[in-house]
Design an enzyme around this catalytic site. Structure first.
Site, short mmCIF file in Angstrom:
data_model
loop_
_atom_site.label_atom_id
_atom_site.label_comp_id
_atom_site.label_asym_id
_atom_site.label_seq_id
_atom_site.Cartn_x
_atom_site.Cartn_y
_atom_site.Cartn_z
N PHE A 149 -43.19 9.70 -5.95
CA PHE A 149 -44.45 9.05 -5.61
C PHE A 149 -45.58 9.36 -6.58
CE2 PHE A 149 -45.55 13.18 -3.86
CZ PHE A 149 -46.92 13.25 -4.10
N LYS A 173 -35.23 2.15 -7.93
CA LYS A 173 -35.50 2.50 -6.52
C LYS A 173 -36.74 3.38 -6.55
CE LYS A 173 -35.45 5.10 -3.54
NZ LYS A 173 -36.73 5.52 -2.90
N GLU A 176 -40.86 5.18 -1.77
CA GLU A 176 -41.27 4.29 -0.66
C GLU A 176 -42.72 4.55 -0.25
OE1 GLU A 176 -39.20 6.81 -0.77
OE2 GLU A 176 -38.61 7.57 1.21
N ARG A 177 -43.35 5.60 -0.83
CA ARG A 177 -44.73 5.89 -0.44
C ARG A 177 -45.74 5.03 -1.20
NH1 ARG A 177 -43.92 12.15 -1.02
NH2 ARG A 177 -42.08 12.33 0.29
N SER A 226 -38.15 15.95 -6.24
CA SER A 226 -38.11 17.37 -5.88
C SER A 226 -36.73 17.96 -6.20
CB SER A 226 -38.43 17.53 -4.40
OG SER A 226 -37.49 16.80 -3.64
N CYS A 281 -46.14 17.26 -11.68
CA CYS A 281 -45.06 18.24 -11.96
C CYS A 281 -45.45 19.15 -13.11
CB CYS A 281 -43.77 17.52 -12.27
SG CYS A 281 -43.84 16.64 -13.81
N GLU A 384 -43.08 25.48 -4.57
CA GLU A 384 -43.95 24.47 -5.19
C GLU A 384 -44.85 23.90 -4.09
OE1 GLU A 384 -42.20 20.65 -6.33
OE2 GLU A 384 -43.48 20.62 -8.10
P1 NAD Z 1 -38.82 13.38 -3.46
O1 NAD Z 1 -37.70 14.23 -3.96
O2 NAD Z 1 -39.20 13.49 -2.04
O3 NAD Z 1 -38.49 11.83 -3.71
C1 NAD Z 1 -38.07 11.35 -4.97
C2 NAD Z 1 -37.17 10.13 -4.75
O4 NAD Z 1 -36.01 10.54 -4.02
C3 NAD Z 1 -37.83 9.01 -3.97
O5 NAD Z 1 -37.47 7.77 -4.55
C4 NAD Z 1 -37.23 9.18 -2.58
O6 NAD Z 1 -37.11 7.95 -1.88
C5 NAD Z 1 -35.86 9.75 -2.85
N1 NAD Z 1 -35.39 10.63 -1.76
C6 NAD Z 1 -36.15 11.39 -0.94
N2 NAD Z 1 -35.38 12.06 -0.05
C7 NAD Z 1 -34.10 11.71 -0.33
C8 NAD Z 1 -32.84 12.08 0.24
N3 NAD Z 1 -32.76 12.94 1.25
N4 NAD Z 1 -31.73 11.54 -0.29
C9 NAD Z 1 -31.80 10.68 -1.33
N5 NAD Z 1 -32.97 10.30 -1.90
C10 NAD Z 1 -34.10 10.81 -1.42
O7 NAD Z 1 -40.07 13.68 -4.45
P2 NAD Z 1 -41.56 13.17 -4.29
O8 NAD Z 1 -42.21 13.91 -3.17
O9 NAD Z 1 -41.61 11.69 -4.30
O10 NAD Z 1 -42.18 13.67 -5.68
C11 NAD Z 1 -42.71 14.95 -5.88
C12 NAD Z 1 -41.70 15.87 -6.55
O11 NAD Z 1 -41.29 15.31 -7.79
C13 NAD Z 1 -42.28 17.23 -6.88
O12 NAD Z 1 -41.31 18.21 -6.62
C14 NAD Z 1 -42.54 17.13 -8.40
O13 NAD Z 1 -42.55 18.37 -9.07
C15 NAD Z 1 -41.40 16.31 -8.82
N6 NAD Z 1 -41.63 15.68 -10.10
C16 NAD Z 1 -40.94 16.13 -11.18
C17 NAD Z 1 -41.17 15.57 -12.43
C18 NAD Z 1 -40.39 16.05 -13.62
O14 NAD Z 1 -40.36 15.34 -14.62
N7 NAD Z 1 -39.76 17.20 -13.57
C19 NAD Z 1 -42.09 14.53 -12.58
C20 NAD Z 1 -42.78 14.09 -11.45
C21 NAD Z 1 -42.53 14.66 -10.22
#
Ligand code: NAD
Length: 499
Positions: A149, A173, A176-177, A226, A281, A384
């Site tokens: 998101f 994909k 969804e937020r 994450s 991140c 985090e």
């Molecule tokens: P998230 O892991 O909750 O979601 C990321 C994606 O995974 C979304 O598209 C979501 O729909 C999907 N997802 C969520 N739960 C799932 C599940 N149980 N099974 C399969 N798919 C699932 O992350 P977020 O809250 O959207 O983003 C924040 C996180 O992303 C933080 O931890 C941040 O550090 C990280 N991030 C990392 C980088 C990097 O390059 N390392 C860059 C940006 C964000």
């Protein structure tokens, strides 16, 4: 109530699963739209259509594909204000920050315009007598990206631009937020001339992600989000024989040496710790001053700067430093972690727990927090937080500070502030973290370098954007060719050495 869609075969397509998620305006707390959550059947249909569209796109010469991206860049600039507004409305970040989100994605699209050059193979003339050897980079077919998101424009573009430039069809994909901007990007790519079906945006949650990971046609998956989900997707994608790269969470440390310019360090920490409400991140979430005197001087400089921060809705204009966090659940989680920090003995120097914004009481705003005397065993250090909370861990020496960053399970970014070149050089050389800043708090590499963390911040062996992206989204074929007249005289049956 607005009902959002998917973007399939060049058109907005209503969801058919009957499942939806709420999309909030984080500044007001109101639900502003519903986004459809795709079923497995919807994902499979999107992939099947992409597989039909891909061969013609893959056979289009790279220069023509690059021209579509060139036009896409023009359209992104044309619609910058519209994109930023839609982004801020769903994410909550300020308008200048939203423009930065679009801009850092756009720069990767610009890099990908170099596709004809980047896709050139290698050639060895006369590898053996009358034998030439050459390699070519070919598209994988249908590939997918699953994005978070916090950068709803930048990260989808980091994934789709190189994948498309390489001749693949792409399934996005998004989170969804905040799904509106990814849908707008798909509209712009269509307007730029991308053939229908080559980019499919499928909104959804775990069901859609699992469908992508289990679909045999999907050749590669790029993920950002994450760490627990990154690990899940990496394991499952690899198990299903896909090429996978997953980028996860972070806990970025900034070491402040006694010789640092303390005003510069404090300014950097405030921007990197609280910008975008800490939802980056590459945010700095841990300050590590070396020596008690350095710590005292740093805290003294930080406190007034943090107390002056303006927290507000993106509609309040350029005066706002940061906006709300993304959901009520994110806010609750941040405040729970702040309580744990207090209970576990950290000193809460700036306390934002009672923060409330008049007229926006239902928004997901979190006041800024600063902790001092945080220790390694505390939850606020290990986890985090992804909110406007900066922890200070006091180190006695440079080696102790270095060791802290080295021992943390995350390894996305880090920074050192010092005037001493030798210390900075030692730090950059020894640290086990993917992206390092020297007097630069958020060292996000530019489009033509690559972006990626180490340890639990990255899974897979290739980084995002830059030359690595062209390796990730292609496979290499190597041809050994010989055209000797001698062949007419009969074949050879032993394994020939190139002597
Ligand atoms: P998230 O892991 O909750 O979601 C990321 C994606 O995974 C979304 O598209 C979501 O729909 C999907 N997802 C969520 N739960 C799932 C599940 N149980 N099974 C399969 N798919 C699932 O992350 P977020 O809250 O959207 O983003 C924040 C996180 O992303 C933080 O931890 C941040 O550090 C990280 N991030 C990392 C980088 C990097 O390059 N390392 C860059 C940006 C964000």
């Amino acid at each position: 109530m607005q009902e959002l869609s998917h973007f399939i075969d060049g058109a907005h397509t209503a969801g058919t699963s009957g499942r939806f998620a709420d999309v909030f305006n984080p500044a007001t707390g109101e639900v502003q739209a519903k986004v459809p959550l795709a079923s497995r059947a919807e994902v499979d249909a999107a992939v099947a259509r992409a597989a039909e569209a891909q061969p013609a796109w893959g056979a289009t010469n790279p220069q023509r594909r690059a021209r579509v991206l060139m036009e896409f860049v023009r359209l992104l600039n044309r619609d910058m204000d519209k994109l930023a507004e839609a982004l801020s409305r769903e994410h909550g970040k300020t308008i200048p920050d939203a423009k930065g989100d679009v801009q850092r994605g756009l720069e990767v699209v610009e890099f990908c315009i170099g596709a004809p050059h980047l896709l050139k193979g290698e050639f060895t003339d006369s590898a053996g007598p009358g034998i030439d050897m050459y390699s070519m980079r070919q598209p994988l077919g249908v590939v997918a990206g699953i994005t978070p998101f916090n950068f709803p424009a930048m990260i989808p573009m980091w994934k789709m631009a190189p994948a498309l430039a390489c001749g693949n069809a792409f399934i996005l994909k998004p989170s969804e937020r905040d799904p509106s901007v990814p849908l707008m990007l798909a509209e712009l790519l269509k307007e730029a001339g991308l053939p229908d079906g080559v980019l499919q945006v499928v909104n959804g949650d775990k069901e859609a992600v699992d469908a992508i990971l289990e679909n045999e046609t999907v050749q590669a998956v790029g993920f950002v989000g994450s760490t627990p989900i990154a690990q899940y997707i990496y394991a499952k994608g690899c198990e299903n024989g896909k090429r996978v790269q997953c980028f996860g969470g972070a806990k970025n440390h900034m070491i402040v040496m006694p010789d640092a310019d303390m005003d510069q360090a404090a300014d950097a920490l405030v921007g990197a710790g609280y910008g975008a409400a800490g939802e980056r991140c590459m945010a700095i979430s841990v300050a590590v001053p070396v020596g008690d005197e350095t710590a005292d001087r740093l805290i003294e400089k930080l406190v007034p700067r943090i107390e002056k921060l303006k927290v507000g809705p993106y509609t309040a204009g350029n005066d706002v430093d940061y906006g709300p966090v993304v959901t009520a659940a994110a806010k609750a989680n941040i405040l729970r972690l702040v309580e744990s920090g207090v209970e576990q003995g950290a000193e809460l120097v700036v306390d934002g727990r009672d923060f409330s914004l008049q007229g926006y009481e239902d928004g997901f705003f979190v006041g800024p927090h600063l902790f001092d005397r945080v220790t390694k065993d505390m939850d606020i250090y290990k986890t985090e937080i992804f909110g406007p909370v900066l922890s200070t861990v006091r180190a006695k020496s440079y080696e102790e500070a270095l060791g802290l960053a080295m021992d943390h399970e995350y390894g996305n970014g880090t920074a050192i502030f010092t005037r001493d070149g030798d210390t900075a050089r030692d730090f950059a050389s020894r640290i086990n973290i993917g992206m390092v800043g020297v007097n630069v708090p958020i060292p996000v590499p530019l489009a033509y370098h690559t972006f990626g963390g180490w340890k639990k911040s990255g899974f897979g062996d290739l980084n995002q954007h830059g030359p690595d992206a062209f390796r990730f989204y292609t496979r290499t074929k190597t041809v050994t060719a010989r055209w000797p007249s001698g062949l007419k005289e009969g074949g050879e049956f032993h394994f020939k050495q190139m002597d």
